[in-house]
Design a protein around this motif. Sequence first.
Motif, PDB file in Angstrom:
ATOM      1  N   GLU A   1       1.253   6.388   3.431  1.00 59.82           N
ATOM      2  CA  GLU A   1       2.128   6.129   2.288  1.00 59.82           C
ATOM      3  C   GLU A   1       2.629   4.681   2.238  1.00 59.82           C
ATOM      4  O   GLU A   1       2.652   4.071   1.159  1.00 59.82           O
ATOM      5  N   ALA A   2       3.046   4.144   3.384  1.00 53.86           N
ATOM      6  CA  ALA A   2       3.641   2.808   3.394  1.00 53.86           C
ATOM      7  C   ALA A   2       2.661   1.767   2.850  1.00 53.86           C
ATOM      8  O   ALA A   2       3.053   0.829   2.147  1.00 53.86           O
ATOM      9  N   TRP A   3       1.380   1.939   3.187  1.00 49.46           N
ATOM     10  CA  TRP A   3       0.365   0.998   2.702  1.00 49.46           C
ATOM     11  C   TRP A   3       0.305   1.038   1.177  1.00 49.46           C
ATOM     12  O   TRP A   3       0.331   0.012   0.501  1.00 49.46           O
ATOM     13  N   PHE A   4       0.221   2.246   0.607  1.00 51.75           N
ATOM     14  CA  PHE A   4       0.054   2.367  -0.846  1.00 51.75           C
ATOM     15  C   PHE A   4       1.312   1.901  -1.586  1.00 51.75           C
ATOM     16  O   PHE A   4       1.221   1.386  -2.692  1.00 51.75           O
ATOM     17  N   ARG A   5       2.465   2.040  -0.969  1.00 49.02           N
ATOM     18  CA  ARG A   5       3.690   1.573  -1.619  1.00 49.02           C
ATOM     19  C   ARG A   5       3.775   0.051  -1.605  1.00 49.02           C
ATOM     20  O   ARG A   5       4.565  -0.533  -2.352  1.00 49.02           O
ATOM     21  N   ALA A   6       2.993  -0.573  -0.745  1.00 50.86           N
ATOM     22  CA  ALA A   6       2.939  -2.037  -0.719  1.00 50.86           C
ATOM     23  C   ALA A   6       1.774  -2.563  -1.557  1.00 50.86           C
ATOM     24  O   ALA A   6       1.650  -3.763  -1.749  1.00 50.86           O
ATOM     25  N   HIS A   7       0.915  -1.666  -2.031  1.00 45.74           N
ATOM     26  CA  HIS A   7      -0.271  -2.058  -2.813  1.00 45.74           C
ATOM     27  C   HIS A   7      -0.368  -1.140  -4.030  1.00 45.74           C
ATOM     28  O   HIS A   7      -1.211  -0.251  -4.090  1.00 45.74           O
ATOM     29  N   LEU A   8       0.511  -1.391  -4.991  1.00 48.87           N
ATOM     30  CA  LEU A   8       0.703  -0.441  -6.082  1.00 48.87           C
ATOM     31  C   LEU A   8      -0.478  -0.338  -7.044  1.00 48.87           C
ATOM     32  O   LEU A   8      -0.600   0.650  -7.759  1.00 48.87           O
ATOM     33  N   TRP A   9      -1.336  -1.356  -7.080  1.00 49.97           N
ATOM     34  CA  TRP A   9      -2.458  -1.311  -8.020  1.00 49.97           C
ATOM     35  C   TRP A   9      -3.583  -0.420  -7.511  1.00 49.97           C
ATOM     36  O   TRP A   9      -4.468  -0.045  -8.257  1.00 49.97           O
ATOM     37  N   GLU A  10      -3.558  -0.116  -6.228  1.00 48.70           N
ATOM     38  CA  GLU A  10      -4.691   0.618  -5.647  1.00 48.70           C
ATOM     39  C   GLU A  10      -4.788   2.041  -6.169  1.00 48.70           C
ATOM     40  O   GLU A  10      -3.806   2.619  -6.629  1.00 48.70           O
ATOM     41  N   ARG A  11      -5.987   2.603  -6.034  1.00 47.05           N
ATOM     42  CA  ARG A  11      -6.233   3.948  -6.576  1.00 47.05           C
ATOM     43  C   ARG A  11      -6.113   5.051  -5.527  1.00 47.05           C
ATOM     44  O   ARG A  11      -6.558   6.168  -5.741  1.00 47.05           O
ATOM     45  N   ARG A  12      -5.542   4.717  -4.395  1.00 50.28           N
ATOM     46  CA  ARG A  12      -5.405   5.706  -3.316  1.00 50.28           C
ATOM     47  C   ARG A  12      -6.737   6.269  -2.868  1.00 50.28           C
ATOM     48  O   ARG A  12      -6.866   7.461  -2.580  1.00 50.28           O
ATOM     49  N   GLU A  13      -7.728   5.421  -2.864  1.00 51.83           N
ATOM     50  CA  GLU A  13      -9.011   5.869  -2.331  1.00 51.83           C
ATOM     51  C   GLU A  13      -8.896   5.954  -0.815  1.00 51.83           C
ATOM     52  O   GLU A  13      -8.187   5.154  -0.201  1.00 51.83           O
ATOM     53  N   PRO A  14      -9.557   6.923  -0.202  1.00 47.64           N
ATOM     54  CA  PRO A  14      -9.553   6.952   1.262  1.00 47.64           C
ATOM     55  C   PRO A  14     -10.250   5.713   1.817  1.00 47.64           C
ATOM     56  O   PRO A  14     -11.297   5.319   1.302  1.00 47.64           O
ATOM     57  N   HIS A  15      -9.632   5.088   2.802  1.00 52.20           N
ATOM     58  CA  HIS A  15     -10.219   3.877   3.391  1.00 52.20           C
ATOM     59  C   HIS A  15     -10.945   4.236   4.678  1.00 52.20           C
ATOM     60  O   HIS A  15     -10.341   4.723   5.632  1.00 52.20           O
ATOM     61  N   THR A  16     -12.227   3.972   4.691  1.00 53.26           N
ATOM     62  CA  THR A  16     -13.019   4.216   5.897  1.00 53.26           C
ATOM     63  C   THR A  16     -12.880   3.035   6.859  1.00 53.26           C
ATOM     64  O   THR A  16     -12.329   1.994   6.494  1.00 53.26           O
ATOM     65  N   GLU A  17     -13.430   3.198   8.066  1.00 49.28           N
ATOM     66  CA  GLU A  17     -13.441   2.085   9.027  1.00 49.28           C
ATOM     67  C   GLU A  17     -14.107   0.864   8.415  1.00 49.28           C
ATOM     68  O   GLU A  17     -13.682  -0.279   8.611  1.00 49.28           O
ATOM     69  N   HIS A  18     -15.147   1.107   7.647  1.00 48.76           N
ATOM     70  CA  HIS A  18     -15.879   0.011   7.006  1.00 48.76           C
ATOM     71  C   HIS A  18     -14.980  -0.717   6.001  1.00 48.76           C
ATOM     72  O   HIS A  18     -14.956  -1.951   5.949  1.00 48.76           O
ATOM     73  N   ASP A  19     -14.225   0.047   5.207  1.00 50.61           N
ATOM     74  CA  ASP A  19     -13.314  -0.561   4.225  1.00 50.61           C
ATOM     75  C   ASP A  19     -12.274  -1.436   4.922  1.00 50.61           C
ATOM     76  O   ASP A  19     -11.926  -2.519   4.445  1.00 50.61           O
ATOM     77  N   VAL A  20     -11.755  -0.936   6.033  1.00 52.43           N
ATOM     78  CA  VAL A  20     -10.725  -1.663   6.778  1.00 52.43           C
ATOM     79  C   VAL A  20     -11.299  -2.983   7.290  1.00 52.43           C
ATOM     80  O   VAL A  20     -10.675  -4.049   7.167  1.00 52.43           O
ATOM     81  N   LYS A  21     -12.515  -2.899   7.839  1.00 52.39           N
ATOM     82  CA  LYS A  21     -13.177  -4.110   8.358  1.00 52.39           C
ATOM     83  C   LYS A  21     -13.388  -5.126   7.233  1.00 52.39           C
ATOM     84  O   LYS A  21     -13.114  -6.312   7.394  1.00 52.39           O
ATOM     85  N   LYS A  22     -13.856  -4.637   6.082  1.00 50.49           N
ATOM     86  CA  LYS A  22     -14.114  -5.532   4.946  1.00 50.49           C
ATOM     87  C   LYS A  22     -12.815  -6.173   4.468  1.00 50.49           C
ATOM     88  O   LYS A  22     -12.772  -7.346   4.104  1.00 50.49           O
ATOM     89  N   TYR A  23     -11.735  -5.374   4.450  1.00 45.97           N
ATOM     90  CA  TYR A  23     -10.447  -5.910   4.001  1.00 45.97           C
ATOM     91  C   TYR A  23      -9.984  -7.030   4.935  1.00 45.97           C
ATOM     92  O   TYR A  23      -9.569  -8.108   4.480  1.00 45.97           O
ATOM     93  N   ILE A  24     -10.079  -6.796   6.225  1.00 48.41           N
ATOM     94  CA  ILE A  24      -9.648  -7.816   7.187  1.00 48.41           C
ATOM     95  C   ILE A  24     -10.506  -9.074   7.038  1.00 48.41           C
ATOM     96  O   ILE A  24      -9.991 -10.198   7.022  1.00 48.41           O
ATOM     97  N   GLU A  25     -11.797  -8.884   6.878  1.00 50.09           N
ATOM     98  CA  GLU A  25     -12.692 -10.042   6.707  1.00 50.09           C
ATOM     99  C   GLU A  25     -12.333 -10.827   5.441  1.00 50.09           C
ATOM    100  O   GLU A  25     -12.324 -12.052   5.430  1.00 50.09           O
TER     101      GLU A  25
END
Lengths: 202, 207
Positions: free
Chosen positions: B27-51
């Motif tokens: 929840e805390a993540w989505f409340r800090a990123h209000l435009w997001e669609r609440r898609e489930p974030h996989t390990e791959h998504d997390v890696k891409k975001y950090i990159e």
Amino acid sequence: MLEGLLVNLVPYGKEFLERDHRWMNNQASFWSGGGERHFMTQAMIAARHAQWAEESGDINDELGVAFGVQSKDGTPLGYFGINWLSAHHRLAMLGAKIGEPQYWGGGYGTDALLLLLDYTFDWLDVRKAWLMTTSMNARVMRQMEKVGFRLEVRQRQSALADGVWYDWLAYGLLREEWPGRAALVEQLGLRERATAPESGAK
Amino acid sequence: MIEGTLVDLVPFEDDFALYLETWMNEEAWFRAHLWERREPHTEHDVKKYIERMEKDERGALIGFQAKNGDPIGAVIFDHEWPRVRKAEARFFAGDSRYEGSDEVLDALLMLVRYCFETRNLHRLDAVALPFDEVRLEHLRRAGFVHEGTLRQHIRWDGDYVDMEMFGLLDSEWPGYAAKVAGLDLQPSGLEPKPRPEKKDEKKDGAG
């Protein structure tokens, strides 16, 4: 083509792209960009167009919609469109620029805005349209109020123009507040403007 | 590292990245990123975001940790606009035990300190949902000024909800030391959580 009384909205094609160099480097960008002063070469403009062409091929539900604004005699006047469209939030952020200063204040922008709002609400089924301008842009602020937008946010000192701080202003219009294009055309007297003998560029 | 009163800002290294695989779905993540669609974030998504954040020249993802080294969450500045020296400020407590704590407030103050006192920014933007009392309180205590409401702006849990918009100018910031002196920040005193197992360690163990 979306047909208005003073302007039509058409695809932002070659005739418009050719004018981007002038429109990016003149006063139109200063007003639409909150005090921005560009020094863009033809090569920089070409690179930007190439990037747009590449992006427009992407499948992206947040891609905007670009219209060229042209006068009834076919003169390209500028850009009106949706800069950011969120299908998820059913929200459209609008962007606008009349690139030819002699057409400012003649109702051309208002006519284009009504066409764009009609398209946004009635074709795209968007719930809310919003846009941003700065507190130095009295012309756009008046236009927003005339068309029924509400001033929602004043971001203090977020725009800098010729050394002076101004505010960016966010205006919003909900679909239920939109009376429809026909009603506003009458209310704002656009039909009379279009047929008046003095209508045309100043 | 920049040392604060209750937390320190640190590079978002691997230990934070491991936690982020969980944090980015909470929840805390989505409340800090209000435009997001609440898609489930996989390990791959997390890696891409950090990159993406590591390459971002107009933003940064920065970890914050308790004084005992326990990772708590992240502060983010994004969409930096050099001409007018402004950026968006975001923060979240990944470790939900710290939700609403003074550690999170200190992390926000440290982000403001970094943006104004190191990066020489003129203004910070921030946003919160009208019913996110915890975030609203952090912004208020940090000195952010409410500048308006974007009405029915986003889709959120079955409804179209407002977004409360805030701003803070460098001229309104008294400096980190003076700000902290007026806030009486109190540590939560929580024990460090067990470290998540690294993927390669798991593999080694299984072999």
